[in-house]
Design a protein around this motif. Structure first.
Motif, PDB file in Angstrom:
ATOM      1  N   HIS A  17       0.867  -1.283  -0.051  1.00  0.00           N
ATOM      2  CA  HIS A  17       0.150   0.031  -0.136  1.00  0.00           C
ATOM      3  C   HIS A  17       0.789   1.263  -0.066  1.00  0.00           C
ATOM      4  CE1 HIS A  17      -2.925   3.272   1.209  1.00  0.00           C
ATOM      5  NE2 HIS A  17      -3.926   2.025   0.831  1.00  0.00           N
ATOM      6  N   SER A 227     -11.267  -2.142   3.710  1.00  0.00           N
ATOM      7  CA  SER A 227     -10.896  -3.355   2.742  1.00  0.00           C
ATOM      8  C   SER A 227     -10.963  -4.607   3.816  1.00  0.00           C
ATOM      9  CB  SER A 227      -9.574  -2.909   2.439  1.00  0.00           C
ATOM     10  OG  SER A 227      -8.784  -3.984   1.927  1.00  0.00           O
ATOM     11  N   LYS A 229      -8.383  -6.757   2.929  1.00  0.00           N
ATOM     12  CA  LYS A 229      -7.193  -7.356   2.512  1.00  0.00           C
ATOM     13  C   LYS A 229      -6.116  -6.651   3.012  1.00  0.00           C
ATOM     14  CE  LYS A 229      -4.713  -8.645  -1.856  1.00  0.00           C
ATOM     15  NZ  LYS A 229      -4.559  -8.504  -3.247  1.00  0.00           N
TER      16      LYS A 229
END
Length: 359
Positions: A17, A227, A229
């Motif tokens: 990320h 999210s 994930k």
């Protein structure tokens, strides 16, 4: 500890990320574009890279101190163990905390040195430490704490103004000359763990206000808002002068949720990095012990507006900073584990449930 040049690179084939890169020097001189970037990072993900912080030498010395201290015989280190009552200063052995609602034991060890002890040395404010710590208190730990204080407090001052608070409001809740749970921490996790099933640090939000983190290897993961994930955060080393900062529970609550305290965890490093010990150094800024954790709605229309949109009393904890910290530390200890229900006792400001599937 191998030098940075000898460590394998972070692999390119794992999900990561991106974090915004904030230039501390530009923020320090009041660059509005850089301040806006800090605000964006602090309110959206709550994590960012901080470059040009000028603490590289002190960080290297902290790693060396931590390596020497955590290499001491376990019997010696256990003389300085934190215990099970929620005290956050001293040594924490591997396996004394539980990681999930099944009571799985943790695998990392770390040393917490109180800010207060470092600044009042040689007079202890809270506790004593191993000889390897005492020998470095004046030359290594105190300079690291002082520089980290300067950086975190400046960032908090900038966020104070962006929140529309009267100048110095947040600084008044983080006074250096009043007791707090602020600590400098050195963390060690052993290599060659089972990457699929072993978590180094369970999903959580940080307890305090602002964290100033220095990693040598990968392993940190974030769960972005909305999210399910996990994504790795790529360490910026070997680039000098880069750290990772993130917002903790206290600033999230004081700001009425405007500043984001995001869920994160630590896994074994990916790829070939998993074959090496994983070390981290971090400074945690936390409010003074007596500060009541509640949204500052009377001091900022912006915060009042945010709280008005939130569930009733979400940002009214009814406890002090010390009580919040003590609860979260105490509830992690394996000897206090009484079954799956106690998992709720360790929760912070998570806005997503930390499900077993997330762990």
């Amino acid at each position: 500890m191998p030098g940075l040049a000898s460590l394998p690179p972070f692999p390119e084939d794992v999900p990561t990320h991106p974090l915004l890169i904030v230039d501390y020097e530009l923020v320090r001189v009041g660059d509005e574009q850089e301040i806006d970037k800090l605000w964006k990072a602090a309110t959206e993900l709550g994590f960012w890279y901080l470059k040009n912080h000028g603490v590289d030498e002190e960080v290297d010395a902290m790693f060396a101190m931590g390596r020497e201290t955590l290499a001491l015989p376990l019997e010696e280190k256990m003389k300085f163990e934190q215990g099970s009552k929620g005290v956050g200063f001293g040594y924490k052995a591997a396996g004394v905390q539980f990681m999930d609602d099944r009571g799985t034991r943790d695998v990392t060890e770390f040393l917490n040195v109180s800010r207060d002890d470092a600044l009042t040395w040689p007079i202890p404010s809270h506790r004593t430490y191993p000889s390897t710590v005492n020998e470095c208190m004046e030359s290594v730990i105190k300079p690291f704490v002082q520089k980290s204080l300067t950086i975190n407090h400046l960032l908090i001052d900038v966020l104070n103004d962006k929140l529309g608070l009267p100048r110095g409001t947040l600084a008044g809740l983080h006074k250096v000359d009043e007791p707090s749970g602020c600590v400098a921490r050195c963390i060690k996790a052993h290599p060659n763990m089972d990457r699929e099933n072993k978590t180094f640090l369970n999903p959580h939000t940080d307890f305090g206000s602002l964290s100033f983190l220095h990693n040598r290897l990968g392993g940190l993961q974030v769960l972005p808002p909305g999210s399910d994930k996990w994504y790795y955060v790529k360490p910026r080393q070997p680039l000098p002068g880069h750290a990772i900062c993130n917002i903790g529970d206290a600033l999230n609550i004081l700001s009425g949720g405007i500043l984001r305290s995001n869920i994160h965890r630590v896994m074994p490093p990916p790829g070939k990095q998993a074959n090496y010990e994983r070390w981290s150094v971090v400074y945690f800024t936390r409010p003074n012990d007596h500060v009541i954790l509640r949204a500052l709605i009377e001091k900022s229309p912006k915060i009042a507006e945010a709280v008005a949109r939130a569930p009733d009393r979400k940002y009214e904890t009814g406890v002090t900073s010390k009580e919040w910290l003590t609860r979260r530390i105490r509830s992690q200890r394996a000897e206090n584990y009484t079954g799956p229900a106690i998992w709720k006792e360790r929760m912070g400001t998570e806005d997503s449930p930390i499900l077993r599937s997330f762990i």
